[in-house]
Design an enzyme around this catalytic site. Structure first.
Site, mmCIF file in Angstrom:
data_model
loop_
_atom_site.group_PDB
_atom_site.id
_atom_site.type_symbol
_atom_site.label_atom_id
_atom_site.label_comp_id
_atom_site.label_asym_id
_atom_site.label_seq_id
_atom_site.Cartn_x
_atom_site.Cartn_y
_atom_site.Cartn_z
ATOM 1 N N ASP A 10 -23.017 26.807 -23.468
ATOM 2 C CA ASP A 10 -23.077 28.213 -23.105
ATOM 3 C C ASP A 10 -21.988 28.465 -22.059
ATOM 4 O OD1 ASP A 10 -24.186 30.886 -22.633
ATOM 5 O OD2 ASP A 10 -24.906 30.032 -20.751
ATOM 6 N N ALA A 43 -35.170 41.908 -16.022
ATOM 7 C CA ALA A 43 -33.750 41.945 -16.363
ATOM 8 C C ALA A 43 -33.265 40.588 -16.859
ATOM 9 C CB ALA A 43 -32.929 42.387 -15.156
ATOM 10 N N MET A 47 -32.198 36.817 -21.088
ATOM 11 C CA MET A 47 -30.846 36.355 -20.837
ATOM 12 C C MET A 47 -30.419 35.302 -21.856
ATOM 13 S SD MET A 47 -28.503 37.308 -18.788
ATOM 14 C CE MET A 47 -29.249 37.921 -17.299
ATOM 15 N N HIS A 54 -30.376 42.135 -25.841
ATOM 16 C CA HIS A 54 -31.006 41.983 -24.531
ATOM 17 C C HIS A 54 -31.598 43.326 -24.078
ATOM 18 C CE1 HIS A 54 -30.790 40.005 -20.347
ATOM 19 N NE2 HIS A 54 -31.384 41.176 -20.162
ATOM 20 N N ARG A 159 -27.978 34.585 -30.414
ATOM 21 C CA ARG A 159 -29.183 33.802 -30.132
ATOM 22 C C ARG A 159 -30.432 34.656 -30.298
ATOM 23 N NH1 ARG A 159 -26.106 32.361 -24.688
ATOM 24 N NH2 ARG A 159 -24.680 30.783 -25.494
ATOM 25 N N ASP A 185 -28.430 27.414 -20.156
ATOM 26 C CA ASP A 185 -29.203 27.678 -18.941
ATOM 27 C C ASP A 185 -30.302 28.702 -19.137
ATOM 28 O OD1 ASP A 185 -27.974 30.462 -17.235
ATOM 29 O OD2 ASP A 185 -27.153 29.821 -19.156
#
Length: 272
Positions: A10, A43, A47, A54, A159, A185
């Site tokens: 990533d 928020a 991610m 998102h 993703r 992450d």
């Protein structure tokens, strides 16, 4: 060959932009401007996804969806999603160059991996326009993978779909999913790797999942650091990650470990 041939990373929160802060504040700002103030957790939760996905995921959240209904007198529409995304993209592009510094240990780790003959790929939740800014700035600062792909090249399927990983495998000539490692992450990164059937690794320090700036993290007491790292590690493992490392520096040794378990006949598919 039974050993690992390539690593697919990533970008933000994994290789650059400690804490993955470039997009987070923009998400908060655009929702706040629309009268719906998200928490930091809301928020950050989606991610790693393509950014328009998102935004859609945030609006589908129970509290934010209800708040949108209350403020606007109706449920959100796809036009609302597109409008929010247009505002997000404009604001992010204006600031993105400031969030392209490699995380500590990244440049040295990539050098070790390349010396060991590994190919370096990458996937991202950013678009081509965004990566047109990130890639050259990161390269100037010492990090440049062999290949980079966004969901613009996979018909918008980012993703947790596995297709960006498959594009990397094709470009880097990695014959088997068991010969590739995905490092990220976020929970979205973990899902992407698992769906692709590759070895999947979460990295803790600097991650969006940890959600701290570099200064905030290093200001913590040793006990608090252990608590934070344990919390994030457990989230990755609960999401199905094969392995979790504290920092990117641990990756070369981990790859040696994966090669050893592969020699014993283990595959990434067995842990799904």
């Amino acid at each position: 060959m039974r050993n690992i041939q390539g690593v697919i990373f990533d970008w933000a929160g994994t290789m650059v932009d400690f804490g993955c802060f470039a997009p987070v504040q923009v998400f908060i700002d655009i929702f706040t401007e629309a009268g719906v103030v998200p928490t930091m957790e809301e928020a950050r939760a989606p991610m790693g996804m393509l950014k328009i996905d998102h935004i859609r995921a945030m609006l589908q959240g129970e509290r934010l969806g209800a708040k949108w209904q209350e403020v606007h007198g109706r449920s959100f529409t796809e036009e609302d999603v597109k409008q929010l995304y247009a505002e997000f993209e404009s604001a992010l592009l204006a600031s993105l160059a400031n969030y392209t510094t490699p995380i500590q240990g990244v440049v040295a780790t990539i050098e070790v991996l390349r010396k060991n003959g590994l190919k370096i790929g990458s996937t991202t939740g950013y678009t081509d326009n965004m990566m047109d800014i990130v890639v050259p700035h990161a390269k100037e600062k010492g990090y440049s993978p062999d290949f980079m792909v966004t969901a613009d090249a996979t018909n918008g399927y980012g993703r947790p779909y596995p297709y960006m990983i498959y594009r990397n495998m094709e470009k880097l000539s990695i014959a088997s999913c068991a010969q590739a490692v995905k490092v990220g992450d976020t929970i979205s990164d973990i899902k992407e790797g698992l769906h692709a059937g590759v070895w999947t690794v979460g990295v803790v320090v600097g991650s969006s999942e940890m959600g701290l700036t570099e200064e905030e993290y290093y200001a913590l007491s040793d006990e608090k650091k252990r608590e934070v790292k344990e919390l994030v590690t457990n989230r990755f493992l609960e999401a199905g990650a094969h392995y979790v490392i504290e920092t990117i520096n641990e990756l070369p040794q981990l790859i040696d470990t994966i090669n050893e378990v592969m020699e014993q006949g283990e595959t990434p598919y067995a842990r799904l």
